[in-house]
Enzyme design. Structure first.
Site, PDB file in Angstrom:
ATOM      1  N   CYS A 118     -59.808  11.484 -28.590  1.00 24.81           N
ATOM      2  CA  CYS A 118     -58.898  10.706 -29.442  1.00 24.81           C
ATOM      3  C   CYS A 118     -59.598  10.222 -30.718  1.00 24.81           C
ATOM      4  O   CYS A 118     -60.802  10.384 -30.860  1.00 24.81           O
ATOM      5  CB  CYS A 118     -58.383   9.514 -28.654  1.00 24.81           C
ATOM      6  SG  CYS A 118     -57.403  10.019 -27.238  1.00 24.81           S
ATOM      7  N   CYS A 202     -54.005  11.420 -30.207  1.00 15.36           N
ATOM      8  CA  CYS A 202     -54.126  10.166 -29.467  1.00 15.36           C
ATOM      9  C   CYS A 202     -55.109   9.231 -30.141  1.00 15.36           C
ATOM     10  O   CYS A 202     -55.905   9.659 -30.968  1.00 15.36           O
ATOM     11  CB  CYS A 202     -54.550  10.449 -28.028  1.00 15.36           C
ATOM     12  SG  CYS A 202     -56.025  11.470 -27.910  1.00 15.36           S
TER      13      CYS A 202
END
Ligand SMILES: *[C@@H]1O[C@H](CO)[C@@H](O)[C@H](O)[C@H]1NC(C)=O
Ligand SMILES: *[C@@H]1O[C@H](CO)[C@@H](O)[C@H](O)[C@H]1NC(C)=O
Ligand SMILES: *[C@@H]1O[C@H](CO)[C@@H](O)[C@H](O)[C@H]1NC(C)=O
Length: 307
Positions: A118, A202
């Site tokens: 992420c 993300c």
């Protein structure tokens, strides 16, 4: 390793905002495609042919890039390049030239799973060349062109041909303009690749927009039409928007001026947390370094001294 990828990318780079008539294909090529598609659809029937056919040696290029990706760029991953090519051919060669849907590419994409850490995802619209230097300098960023499909198909053109004509199944003399039909083989692939990329996003994500154009955020661009809708507020912590103008202007849009406000409204409505800056020092310095001519401007003086 990613340095290598970045330098390859910059060689292959084309301006995101190429003229509609441009024959140079790219991720971005498709993005503007959608913009003009509605207008062009009425003007150009599907039979209308563009100037360039399938990129010569496409099979060698695609397979070579696939092996290069898993050997040099991302050695921790392993892919079946032969099978990927076979499924690509299967999607493109059978249907009519202008009738390759996103679904037709699903079997191929099934062979290219990829998961990224992420906080690295970088989205952009109309800032292609700046994005390349930004990603090269701050090496932790990932863009669509760092994914396997993005890496493999960057800047290529392809379209199928009736098997009857007894060649390899690709039309090497001419392909339809991207705007000529809804299910364009090149557009459908980028659409799927962009969707997957955004679905994976993300943590904090960064969006780089161009404040020197009208509609920096365009609902019809690849970011506005595919990627934005594929982002999940559950996976994404913050959408950090960075608006950049050319050093010499024009200064058309900013965080609270123009289309960016629409983007912020959509993000808020969908429950994303967001930030927006139009004075990012790193981005300004990068531009100053790249355009020594402008480096004497007040903007550059400010940004370089404050760093
Ligand atoms: C396009 O392809 C689909 C199936 O892939 C088929 O059902 C449809 O008839 C095709 N349309 C044209 C115009 O060839
Ligand atoms: C903004 O778009 C214009 C027009 O395509 C382009 O020339 C310029 O380089 C872009 N600016 C940035 C900062 O990406
Ligand atoms: C994510 O972005 C927010 C807002 O810009 C910032 O406060 C936070 O530190 C960032 N987190 C990470 C892990 O970068």
């Amino acid at each position: 390793m990613f340095k290598l990828a970045s330098s390859l990318r910059s060689h292959e780079a084309v301006q995101r905002l190429t003229a509609i008539t441009s024959t140079k294909p790219s991720v971005s090529f498709v993005a503007i495609g959608v913009t003009a598609w509605f207008i062009m659809l009425q003007l150009w029937p599907c039979q209308m042919r563009g100037q360039h056919g399938t990129t010569p040696h496409i099979k060698h290029i695609v397979m070579g890039r696939c092996y290069s990706y898993m050997t040099l760029v991302n050695p921790s991953l392993s892919y079946d390049c032969e099978e990927i090519w076979r499924r690509f051919e299967e999607a493109v060669v059978h249907p009519a030239t202008c009738n390759v849907s996103v679904q037709d590419y699903h079997p191929m994409f099934d062979l290219m799973p990829q998961i990224w850490p992420c906080n690295k995802f970088l989205f952009w619209s109309k800032t292609r060349s700046l994005m390349h230097s930004y990603a090269a300098v701050l090496q932790h960023f990932w863009t669509l062109e760092d994914t396997l499909p993005g890496y493999m198909f960057n800047d290529l053109v392809w379209c199928g041909l009736d098997k009857e004509s007894g060649n390899d199944g690709f039309d090497h003399s001419s392909c339809p303009e991207w705007s000529a039909c809804k299910n364009h083989p090149v557009y459908s692939l980028w659409r799927k690749a962009s969707q997957n990329f955004a679905e994976m996003a993300c943590g904090n994500i960064t969006v780089l927009l161009n404040g020197s154009v009208v509609n920096a955020f365009n609902r019809k661009s690849m970011f506005g039409s595919v990627e934005l809708d594929s982002l999940s507020p559950k996976r994404v912590d913050h959408v950090n928007i960075k608006v950049v103008t050319n050093l010499e202007g024009p200064y058309i849009e900013s965080c609270n001026k123009g289309s960016i406000a629409n983007l912020i409204q959509i993000l808020q409505f969908r429950g994303f947390r967001w930030t927006c800056t139009d004075t990012d020092q790193t981005l300004m310095s990068l531009q100053c370094i790249q355009h020594p001519k402008c480096s004497s401007t007040q903007t550059c003086a400010n940004s370089l001294t404050s760093n």
